[in-house]
Design an enzyme around this catalytic site. Structure first.
Site, mmCIF file in Angstrom:
data_model
loop_
_atom_site.group_PDB
_atom_site.id
_atom_site.type_symbol
_atom_site.label_atom_id
_atom_site.label_comp_id
_atom_site.label_asym_id
_atom_site.label_seq_id
_atom_site.Cartn_x
_atom_site.Cartn_y
_atom_site.Cartn_z
ATOM 1 N N LYS A 116 -2.808 25.685 16.630
ATOM 2 C CA LYS A 116 -3.607 26.263 17.701
ATOM 3 C C LYS A 116 -4.427 27.429 17.160
ATOM 4 C CE LYS A 116 -0.339 29.499 19.726
ATOM 5 N NZ LYS A 116 -1.018 30.760 19.851
ATOM 6 N N LYS B 229 4.503 34.101 34.197
ATOM 7 C CA LYS B 229 4.229 35.503 33.881
ATOM 8 C C LYS B 229 4.333 35.647 32.371
ATOM 9 C CE LYS B 229 7.591 38.446 35.078
ATOM 10 N NZ LYS B 229 8.391 39.434 35.798
ATOM 11 N N HIS C 170 2.063 27.220 25.507
ATOM 12 C CA HIS C 170 3.531 27.227 25.575
ATOM 13 C C HIS C 170 4.060 27.024 27.010
ATOM 14 C CE1 HIS C 170 2.885 28.781 21.649
ATOM 15 N NE2 HIS C 170 2.880 30.056 21.932
ATOM 16 N N GLU D 250 6.990 39.954 25.751
ATOM 17 C CA GLU D 250 7.149 40.509 24.408
ATOM 18 C C GLU D 250 7.282 42.010 24.558
ATOM 19 O OE1 GLU D 250 4.769 37.700 21.322
ATOM 20 O OE2 GLU D 250 3.509 38.842 22.669
HETATM 21 N N1 LIG Z 1 0.503 33.500 11.904
HETATM 22 C C1 LIG Z 1 1.117 32.985 12.942
HETATM 23 O O1 LIG Z 1 2.258 33.360 13.297
HETATM 24 C C2 LIG Z 1 0.479 31.891 13.755
HETATM 25 C C3 LIG Z 1 -0.736 31.313 13.358
HETATM 26 N N2 LIG Z 1 -1.274 30.290 14.080
HETATM 27 C C4 LIG Z 1 -2.510 29.619 13.673
HETATM 28 O O2 LIG Z 1 -2.320 29.067 12.378
HETATM 29 C C5 LIG Z 1 -3.467 29.215 11.578
HETATM 30 C C6 LIG Z 1 -3.117 29.961 10.320
HETATM 31 O O3 LIG Z 1 -2.557 31.212 10.613
HETATM 32 P P1 LIG Z 1 -2.456 32.377 9.536
HETATM 33 O O4 LIG Z 1 -1.815 31.879 8.295
HETATM 34 O O5 LIG Z 1 -1.851 33.524 10.232
HETATM 35 O O6 LIG Z 1 -3.974 32.659 9.261
HETATM 36 P P2 LIG Z 1 -4.659 33.445 8.091
HETATM 37 O O7 LIG Z 1 -5.686 34.319 8.700
HETATM 38 O O8 LIG Z 1 -3.638 34.081 7.200
HETATM 39 O O9 LIG Z 1 -5.462 32.285 7.353
HETATM 40 C C7 LIG Z 1 -4.859 31.310 6.528
HETATM 41 C C8 LIG Z 1 -5.713 31.137 5.290
HETATM 42 O O10 LIG Z 1 -6.988 30.629 5.674
HETATM 43 C C9 LIG Z 1 -7.993 31.185 4.828
HETATM 44 N N3 LIG Z 1 -8.968 31.876 5.668
HETATM 45 C C10 LIG Z 1 -8.753 32.897 6.504
HETATM 46 N N4 LIG Z 1 -9.885 33.263 7.128
HETATM 47 C C11 LIG Z 1 -10.840 32.431 6.700
HETATM 48 C C12 LIG Z 1 -12.226 32.275 6.993
HETATM 49 N N5 LIG Z 1 -12.838 33.053 7.875
HETATM 50 N N6 LIG Z 1 -12.909 31.306 6.348
HETATM 51 C C13 LIG Z 1 -12.297 30.520 5.479
HETATM 52 N N7 LIG Z 1 -10.962 30.619 5.168
HETATM 53 C C14 LIG Z 1 -10.262 31.559 5.766
HETATM 54 C C15 LIG Z 1 -7.318 32.154 3.903
HETATM 55 O O11 LIG Z 1 -7.077 31.487 2.662
HETATM 56 P P3 LIG Z 1 -8.039 31.587 1.395
HETATM 57 O O12 LIG Z 1 -8.856 32.831 1.523
HETATM 58 O O13 LIG Z 1 -7.111 31.601 0.235
HETATM 59 O O14 LIG Z 1 -8.847 30.358 1.472
HETATM 60 C C16 LIG Z 1 -5.988 32.436 4.558
HETATM 61 O O15 LIG Z 1 -4.959 32.735 3.645
HETATM 62 C C17 LIG Z 1 -4.494 29.910 12.460
HETATM 63 O O16 LIG Z 1 -5.320 28.931 13.031
HETATM 64 C C18 LIG Z 1 -3.691 30.563 13.560
HETATM 65 O O17 LIG Z 1 -4.380 30.633 14.760
HETATM 66 C C19 LIG Z 1 -0.606 29.792 15.164
HETATM 67 C C20 LIG Z 1 0.585 30.318 15.584
HETATM 68 C C21 LIG Z 1 1.207 31.436 14.944
HETATM 69 O O1 LIG Z 2 1.915 31.269 19.518
HETATM 70 C C1 LIG Z 2 2.262 32.416 19.461
HETATM 71 O O2 LIG Z 2 3.565 32.701 19.419
HETATM 72 C C2 LIG Z 2 4.020 33.895 18.816
HETATM 73 C C3 LIG Z 2 5.462 34.080 19.262
HETATM 74 O O3 LIG Z 2 6.243 33.064 18.721
HETATM 75 P P1 LIG Z 2 7.821 33.200 18.789
HETATM 76 O O4 LIG Z 2 8.313 31.885 18.347
HETATM 77 O O5 LIG Z 2 8.199 34.311 17.867
HETATM 78 O O6 LIG Z 2 8.161 33.542 20.200
HETATM 79 C C4 LIG Z 2 3.191 35.069 19.275
HETATM 80 O O7 LIG Z 2 3.596 36.240 18.619
HETATM 81 C C5 LIG Z 2 1.721 34.786 19.028
HETATM 82 O O8 LIG Z 2 0.949 35.795 19.649
HETATM 83 C C6 LIG Z 2 1.316 33.495 19.656
HETATM 84 O O9 LIG Z 2 0.021 33.151 19.205
#
Ligand SMILES: NC(=O)C1=CN([C@@H]2O[C@H](COP(=O)(O)OP(=O)(O)OC[C@H]3O[C@@H](n4cnc5c(N)ncnc54)[C@H](OP(=O)(O)O)[C@@H]3O)[C@@H](O)[C@H]2O)C=CC1
Ligand SMILES: O=C1O[C@H](COP(=O)(O)O)[C@@H](O)[C@H](O)[C@H]1O
Length: 525
Positions: free
Chosen positions: A181, A366, A273, A249
């Site tokens: 997502k 909520k 969710h 949260e």
């Molecule tokens: N972190 C979390 O807990 C959660 C994340 N998500 C979703 O999962 C996905 C990944 O999350 P997360 O790992 O936190 O994201 P990051 O921002 O850490 O991005 C992942 C990787 O993507 C590359 N990247 C980041 N920004 C850009 C950009 N603008 N253009 C091109 N490449 C880019 C980078 O790798 P490099 O520079 O090496 O190419 C980076 O290490 C997202 O879509 C996020 O919405 C969903 C639920 C929870």
């Molecule tokens: O999808 C999301 O969930 C996390 C919370 O995940 P949890 O498993 O630790 O409850 C939340 O922090 C984040 O904002 C949201 O994008």
């Protein structure tokens, strides 16, 4: 040999990896965005846990893909150093036991031998051709299923899907793509994303992940409803007064709000969710547990719901607050957030399902950040017992004494039912107590992380806990009208202090539907 999750050992027919076991098949898992937070925190640890517990097939490789330059060994070090999975925790608990640690180190070495890295651009077909040739080398001529996990920001989903499906698809096996997502920000953008994905992938190749569907209590919802005689007869407007889905949260954005500010709490928690949980809670019994049958029922119930309007919602935003010598920042104190942001960090909404089962029953939702507690739960409040037999003993406030079933998703998973009970003794004194299934007591072994379960499902081609495109459309159709109204009318969120129970407006919304929030009453607050 990979463990069979569904049947006692020895049932060859149901073993999802039987093909692999005879050496013909392999699975290649490519984590795209391998340098990112999610990959480090969740995906690699989940893959290792699955390997440690013998759930991965005999033949598999894991590839990391991102722009960051890294060698195979650097990826391996990253995985080893950032390991935060349950196996690690188990070993910390048992740190006196050297044998366990040796076993884990050995398994980690074996796992890391299967991990490789390729650096490339997300929009470069040429770089995906290079990835493809590295994959082929490891697959060594076997039938290879390929799974791509898109752990990247959504603006590059389409580039990767195009390059991977054109230049690195499985030739004889299946190609599947897990999409993280956000799946759009409203009906229109979600539709555009779906149409884009479908240019390159069939629906059954797309695994839209919502990690809440991999949580233990959420998986248990259908078991609870459809494998126990006692619940289903009560599961309707005849016995249930209202249902509450609550996600709080106890922390704010704390300097990481830039991403959140584009979405707000309604998109971040409710559209996905909470609506997913609601659909599982309220749907009719599926024809079978097949993915399509379950998802058909979810779509039906989502389509029976009334889209939200402004009058069905209350939005809030946390403000700064001091308690003793500690002070807590306002949302707009976060340096990544514009000072005039109207993004809701809290929302409460009232849904109605216009079908025979749920006609007139409010489903209140909520969700909020920076509240007094962290919890996710479903609360089911039943109707009053008819007649006055124990009225004098129970008091006049019937709300205080009606049955309530609580399914606590986190933390400390539990299912409990509030009942009225006679206090043992010669008198006739009634007490409010609960029948309590506390998971920690009943199932003390540590639980699999949601990402483990969902990754394994995707590897096995089990789509039941992933979101189909019509489900996604139906969910956005419920939320988009409210989002548009909030944005067009520039609705100012009601401020609530950091660490509080949220804005007062949430109580008014509940009262309008003759409901009291269960998490704020009695000993539950
Ligand atoms: N972190 C979390 O807990 C959660 C994340 N998500 C979703 O999962 C996905 C990944 O999350 P997360 O790992 O936190 O994201 P990051 O921002 O850490 O991005 C992942 C990787 O993507 C590359 N990247 C980041 N920004 C850009 C950009 N603008 N253009 C091109 N490449 C880019 C980078 O790798 P490099 O520079 O090496 O190419 C980076 O290490 C997202 O879509 C996020 O919405 C969903 C639920 C929870
Ligand atoms: O999808 C999301 O969930 C996390 C919370 O995940 P949890 O498993 O630790 O409850 C939340 O922090 C984040 O904002 C949201 O994008």
């Amino acid at each position: 040999m990979a463990k069979d999750r569904t049947e006692p050992e020895g049932n060859e027919e149901l073993c999802p990896f039987s093909e692999q076991e005879n050496g013909d098949c392999t699975v290649s898992i490519t984590v795209v965005g391998a340098s990112g937070e999610l990959a480090k925190k969740k995906i690699f640890p989940a893959l290792f846990s699955l390997y440690y517990e013998d759930f991965l097939p005999k033949n598999f490789v894991v590839f990391g893909y991102a722009r960051t330059k890294m060698s195979d060994d650097e990826l391996r070090n990253m995985i080893r150093e950032t390991l935060t999975c349950r196996i690690d925790t188990r070993l910390i608990d048992a740190r006196t036991c050297r044998e366990n640690c040796q076993d884990m180190n050995h398994k980690m070495d074996e796992f890391l031998k299967r991990c490789f890295y390729h650096s490339g651009q997300y929009n470069s077909e040429e770089h995906f051709v290079e990835l493809d040739s590295k994959l082929k080398e490891k697959e060594a001529g076997k039938v290879a299923h390929r799974l791509f996990y898109l752990s990247i920001p959504p603006n590059i989903f389409m580039d990767v899907v195009r390059c991977a499906s054109l230049k690195a698809p499985s030739i004889k096996g299946r190609t599947r793509v897990i999409v993280e997502k956000p799946f759009g920000v409203d009906s229109e953008s979600a539709g555009k994303l779906t149409r884009g994905l479908k240019q390159y992938l069939a629906e059954d190749q797309i695994y839209r992940i919502d990690h809440y569907l991999g949580k233990e209590l959420v998986e248990n919802l259908l078991v609870l409803r459809f494998s126990n005689l006692v619940f289903e007869p009560l599961w309707s407007r005849n016995y249930i007064r209202n249902v509450q889905l609550i996600f709080s949260e106890d922390s704010g954005t704390e300097g990481h709000g830039r991403h959140f500010d584009n979405y707000g709490i309604i998109r971040d928690k409710m559209q996905n969710h909470l609506l997913q949980i609601l659909a599982l809670f309220a749907m009719e019994a599926p024809l079978s547990l097949d993915a399509e049958d379950v998802r058909n029922e979810k779509v039906k119930v989502l389509k029976s719901m009334r889209p939200l309007k402004l009058e069905d919602a209350v939005v809030g935003q946390y403000k700064g607050h001091s308690k003793g010598d500690k002070s807590y920042p306002a949302y707009t104190d976060d340096p990544t957030i514009p000072n005039d942001s109207l993004t809701p960090t809290f929302a409460a909404v009232a849904f109605f399902i216009d079908n025979a089962r749920w006609d007139g029953v409010p489903f209140l939702m909520k969700a909020g950040k920076a509240l007094h507690t962290r919890r996710a739960e479903i609360r089911v409040q039943f109707r009053h017992v008819p007649g006055n037999l124990y009225k004098r003993k129970l008091g006049t406030d019937l709300d205080e004494t009606t049955n309530e079933l609580v399914l606590r998703v986190q933390p400390d998973e539990a299912i409990y039912l509030n009942i009225n009970n006679k206090v043992p003794g010669l008198g006739m004194k009634l007490d409010r107590t609960d029948l309590n299934l506390l998971y920690q007591t009943r199932y003390p072994r540590e639980k699999a992380d949601a990402y483990e379960r969902l990754l394994l499902d995707a590897i096995e081609g089990e789509g039941r806990s992933f979101i189909r495109s019509d489900e996604l459309d139906a969910a956005w159709a419920l939320i988009t009208p409210l989002l548009k109204e909030l944005e067009e009318k520039k609705v100012v969120p009601e401020l609530y202090p950091y660490g509080s129970r949220g804005p007062v407006g949430a109580h008014h919304l509940a009262a309008k539907h003759n409901v009291r929030w269960g998490d704020l009453s009695g000993d539950d607050s």
